[in-house]
Design a protein around this motif. Structure first.
Motif, PDB file in Angstrom:
ATOM      1  N   LEU A 190       0.876  -1.309  -0.006  1.00 17.06           N
ATOM      2  CA  LEU A 190       0.032   0.073   0.058  1.00 17.06           C
ATOM      3  C   LEU A 190       0.895   1.614   0.078  1.00 17.06           C
ATOM      4  O   LEU A 190       1.721   1.404   0.664  1.00 17.06           O
ATOM      5  CB  LEU A 190      -0.896   0.130   1.377  1.00 17.06           C
ATOM      6  N   ASP A 191       0.709   2.078  -0.948  1.00 19.70           N
ATOM      7  CA  ASP A 191       1.382   3.225  -1.093  1.00 19.70           C
ATOM      8  C   ASP A 191       0.357   4.606  -0.652  1.00 19.70           C
ATOM      9  O   ASP A 191      -0.643   4.757  -1.308  1.00 19.70           O
ATOM     10  CB  ASP A 191       1.836   3.643  -2.348  1.00 19.70           C
ATOM     11  N   PHE A 192       0.497   5.117   0.550  1.00 19.12           N
ATOM     12  CA  PHE A 192      -0.543   6.390   0.692  1.00 19.12           C
ATOM     13  C   PHE A 192       0.278   7.574   0.405  1.00 19.12           C
ATOM     14  O   PHE A 192       1.018   8.034   0.538  1.00 19.12           O
ATOM     15  CB  PHE A 192      -0.356   6.320   2.382  1.00 19.12           C
ATOM     16  N   THR A 193      -0.485   8.322  -0.487  1.00 17.11           N
ATOM     17  CA  THR A 193      -0.155   9.578  -1.281  1.00 17.11           C
ATOM     18  C   THR A 193      -1.168  10.335  -1.775  1.00 17.11           C
ATOM     19  O   THR A 193      -2.230   9.678  -2.143  1.00 17.11           O
ATOM     20  CB  THR A 193       1.114   9.134  -2.206  1.00 17.11           C
ATOM     21  N   ASP A 194      -1.166  11.534  -1.923  1.00 15.19           N
ATOM     22  CA  ASP A 194      -2.012  12.308  -2.540  1.00 15.19           C
ATOM     23  C   ASP A 194      -1.654  12.887  -3.795  1.00 15.19           C
ATOM     24  O   ASP A 194      -2.491  13.496  -4.349  1.00 15.19           O
ATOM     25  CB  ASP A 194      -2.242  13.550  -1.530  1.00 15.19           C
ATOM     26  N   ARG A 195      -0.474  12.265  -4.051  1.00 13.41           N
ATOM     27  CA  ARG A 195      -0.113  12.939  -5.647  1.00 13.41           C
ATOM     28  C   ARG A 195      -0.810  11.993  -6.765  1.00 13.41           C
ATOM     29  O   ARG A 195      -1.467  10.901  -6.615  1.00 13.41           O
ATOM     30  CB  ARG A 195       1.426  12.504  -5.790  1.00 13.41           C
ATOM     31  N   MET A 196      -1.149  12.663  -7.861  1.00 15.74           N
ATOM     32  CA  MET A 196      -1.571  11.853  -9.015  1.00 15.74           C
ATOM     33  C   MET A 196      -0.447  10.823  -9.434  1.00 15.74           C
ATOM     34  O   MET A 196       0.700  11.034  -9.701  1.00 15.74           O
ATOM     35  CB  MET A 196      -1.802  12.648 -10.243  1.00 15.74           C
ATOM     36  N   VAL A 197      -1.197   9.415  -9.525  1.00 13.63           N
ATOM     37  CA  VAL A 197      -0.111   8.505  -9.995  1.00 13.63           C
ATOM     38  C   VAL A 197      -0.614   7.791 -11.493  1.00 13.63           C
ATOM     39  O   VAL A 197      -1.800   8.140 -11.722  1.00 13.63           O
ATOM     40  CB  VAL A 197      -0.135   7.322  -9.014  1.00 13.63           C
ATOM     41  N   ASP A 198       0.328   7.306 -12.141  1.00 13.70           N
ATOM     42  CA  ASP A 198       0.334   6.455 -13.218  1.00 13.70           C
ATOM     43  C   ASP A 198      -0.087   5.126 -12.699  1.00 13.70           C
ATOM     44  O   ASP A 198       0.804   4.308 -12.461  1.00 13.70           O
ATOM     45  CB  ASP A 198       1.141   6.926 -14.349  1.00 13.70           C
ATOM     46  N   VAL A 199      -1.387   4.820 -12.996  1.00 14.98           N
ATOM     47  CA  VAL A 199      -1.773   3.230 -12.533  1.00 14.98           C
ATOM     48  C   VAL A 199      -0.945   2.478 -13.250  1.00 14.98           C
ATOM     49  O   VAL A 199      -0.493   1.224 -12.583  1.00 14.98           O
ATOM     50  CB  VAL A 199      -3.462   3.370 -12.593  1.00 14.98           C
ATOM     51  N   ILE A 200      -1.083   2.325 -14.620  1.00 12.79           N
ATOM     52  CA  ILE A 200      -0.365   1.296 -15.488  1.00 12.79           C
ATOM     53  C   ILE A 200       1.158   1.666 -15.429  1.00 12.79           C
ATOM     54  O   ILE A 200       1.832   0.557 -15.101  1.00 12.79           O
ATOM     55  CB  ILE A 200      -0.867   1.475 -16.739  1.00 12.79           C
ATOM     56  N   GLY A 201       1.512   2.845 -15.520  1.00 15.75           N
ATOM     57  CA  GLY A 201       3.137   2.983 -15.666  1.00 15.75           C
ATOM     58  C   GLY A 201       3.770   2.826 -14.557  1.00 15.75           C
ATOM     59  O   GLY A 201       4.769   2.447 -14.388  1.00 15.75           O
ATOM     60  N   GLU A 202       3.257   2.797 -13.499  1.00 12.73           N
ATOM     61  CA  GLU A 202       3.879   2.821 -11.993  1.00 12.73           C
ATOM     62  C   GLU A 202       3.687   1.391 -11.448  1.00 12.73           C
ATOM     63  O   GLU A 202       3.979   1.203 -10.171  1.00 12.73           O
ATOM     64  CB  GLU A 202       3.509   3.816 -11.067  1.00 12.73           C
ATOM     65  N   GLY A 203       2.755   0.634 -11.981  1.00 13.61           N
ATOM     66  CA  GLY A 203       2.640  -0.842 -11.730  1.00 13.61           C
ATOM     67  C   GLY A 203       1.502  -1.017 -10.540  1.00 13.61           C
ATOM     68  O   GLY A 203       1.751  -2.181  -9.945  1.00 13.61           O
ATOM     69  N   TYR A 204       0.597  -0.265 -10.544  1.00 15.33           N
ATOM     70  CA  TYR A 204      -0.316  -0.330  -9.416  1.00 15.33           C
ATOM     71  C   TYR A 204      -1.376  -1.052 -10.122  1.00 15.33           C
ATOM     72  O   TYR A 204      -1.762  -1.313 -11.129  1.00 15.33           O
ATOM     73  CB  TYR A 204      -0.860   0.987  -8.948  1.00 15.33           C
ATOM     74  N   ASP A 205      -1.969  -1.951  -9.234  1.00 14.69           N
ATOM     75  CA  ASP A 205      -3.288  -2.620  -9.475  1.00 14.69           C
ATOM     76  C   ASP A 205      -4.301  -1.858  -9.435  1.00 14.69           C
ATOM     77  O   ASP A 205      -5.494  -2.037 -10.230  1.00 14.69           O
ATOM     78  CB  ASP A 205      -3.403  -4.062  -8.515  1.00 14.69           C
ATOM     79  N   ALA A 206      -4.492  -0.888  -8.578  1.00 16.60           N
ATOM     80  CA  ALA A 206      -5.689  -0.057  -8.394  1.00 16.60           C
ATOM     81  C   ALA A 206      -5.075   1.188  -7.628  1.00 16.60           C
ATOM     82  O   ALA A 206      -4.179   1.088  -7.051  1.00 16.60           O
ATOM     83  CB  ALA A 206      -6.641  -0.925  -7.541  1.00 16.60           C
TER      84      ALA A 206
END
Length: 294
Positions: free
Chosen positions: A123-139
């Motif tokens: 789990l990554d707790f952050t308020d920044r905008m993330v690139d779901v696919i590019g950064e390898g997140y499932d969701a």
């Protein structure tokens, strides 16, 4: 050489641009991560990263290799998905980005871990905008109005953004009744880390009328700090209602201008539209939807 393990380490370093951060996420030392990458470079006979004292960046060969490695890991994930569906038990690593204010999620996460011990949460707790696919997140889990982002989504629940202050502050400065009254008050603001913009307070104004330019008594990107300062009688704060539930129940903070603030906001779970939700993701999202705002 354990090629699959080495590929996983390489992709994580490419995503984080840091041996130290990749090591922290894997539970190993930065030196171990560096040695794994060096072994892969020696095996492939190419340099995958440019290294300096402050930064690491992918080489052109590294960029090409990263694209293929992501496809390999996706195939492995698909194979794991087939096996886990056959076994009927959600399992494996689940990487999710959540808003930085963690107290809303902590009870649901604790009960999920007890119910699904074979799912390894990252789990990554952050308020920044993330690139779901590019950064390898499932969701990812985020709030607000959702634009057409190419992601699938599910509504997890609703909350209200409210204005609040301590009784002591209101006794000394008076209770605001309308938006213009706030011009005479201390206002504690939130700045979005991803854009640098200030959060707009949900004030109702007359049709066509601009929102008032509120005093910038304090600006920060911390929910906890603004709650602490509001409790100390240092100003009025705008917060999601779930962040100060206990403070409101105890009377240490009270809401103001409820009838002059706009309605509910929505919390969403989002994941890549190109993927079918895995069993581990489905049960995690279902669990959040049942327990977060219960």
């Amino acid at each position: 050489m354990d090629s699959l393990s080495g590929i996983g380490v390489f992709v994580l370093v490419a995503d984080t641009r840091s041996f130290a951060e990749a090591g922290r996420m894997l539970g190993v030392s930065p030196s171990a991560v560096g040695k794994s990458v060096a072994r892969m470079e020696a095996h492939l006979k190419v340099r995958l990263f440019h290294r300096s004292t402050r930064h690491i960046t992918l080489t052109p060969e590294g960029e090409k290799f990263l694209e293929r490695c992501r496809r390999i890991l996706c195939e492995v994930e698909a194979a794991e998905l087939e096996l886990s569906e056959a076994a009927g038990t959600p399992s494996g690593r689940l990487r999710v980005s959540l808003p930085r204010y963690s107290r809303l999620f902590e009870p649901a996460i604790a009960t999920f871990m007890k119910q699904y011990p074979q799912v390894r949460l990252d789990l990554d707790f952050t308020d920044r905008m993330v690139d779901v696919i590019g950064e390898g997140y499932d969701a990812v889990v985020r709030s607000g109005e959702m634009q057409d982002s190419g992601l699938k989504r599910r509504r997890l629940g609703q909350f209200r953004r409210i204005l609040a202050a301590s009784p002591d502050y209101l006794a000394r400065h008076g209770t605001p009744r309308r938006a213009s009254d706030l011009l005479r008050h201390c206002c504690l603001h939130y700045r979005y880390p991803s854009t640098g913009k200030l959060e707009q307070w949900p004030l109702k104004t007359a049709a066509g009328a601009p929102a008032p330019e509120l005093p910038l008594t304090l600006i920060c990107n911390s929910v906890e700090t603004r709650i602490f300062l509001a409790l100390g009688g240092l100003g009025i704060v705008c917060l999601p209602d779930f962040t100060i539930k206990e403070e409101l129940a105890s009377g240490r903070l009270v809401t103001v201008m409820d009838e002059r603030t706009r309605g509910n906001a929505t919390m969403w779970a989002l994941w890549p539209a190109s993927r079918h939700p895995s069993p581990k993701l489905r049960v995690f999202v279902d669990h959040l939807a049942r327990h977060m705002f219960a």
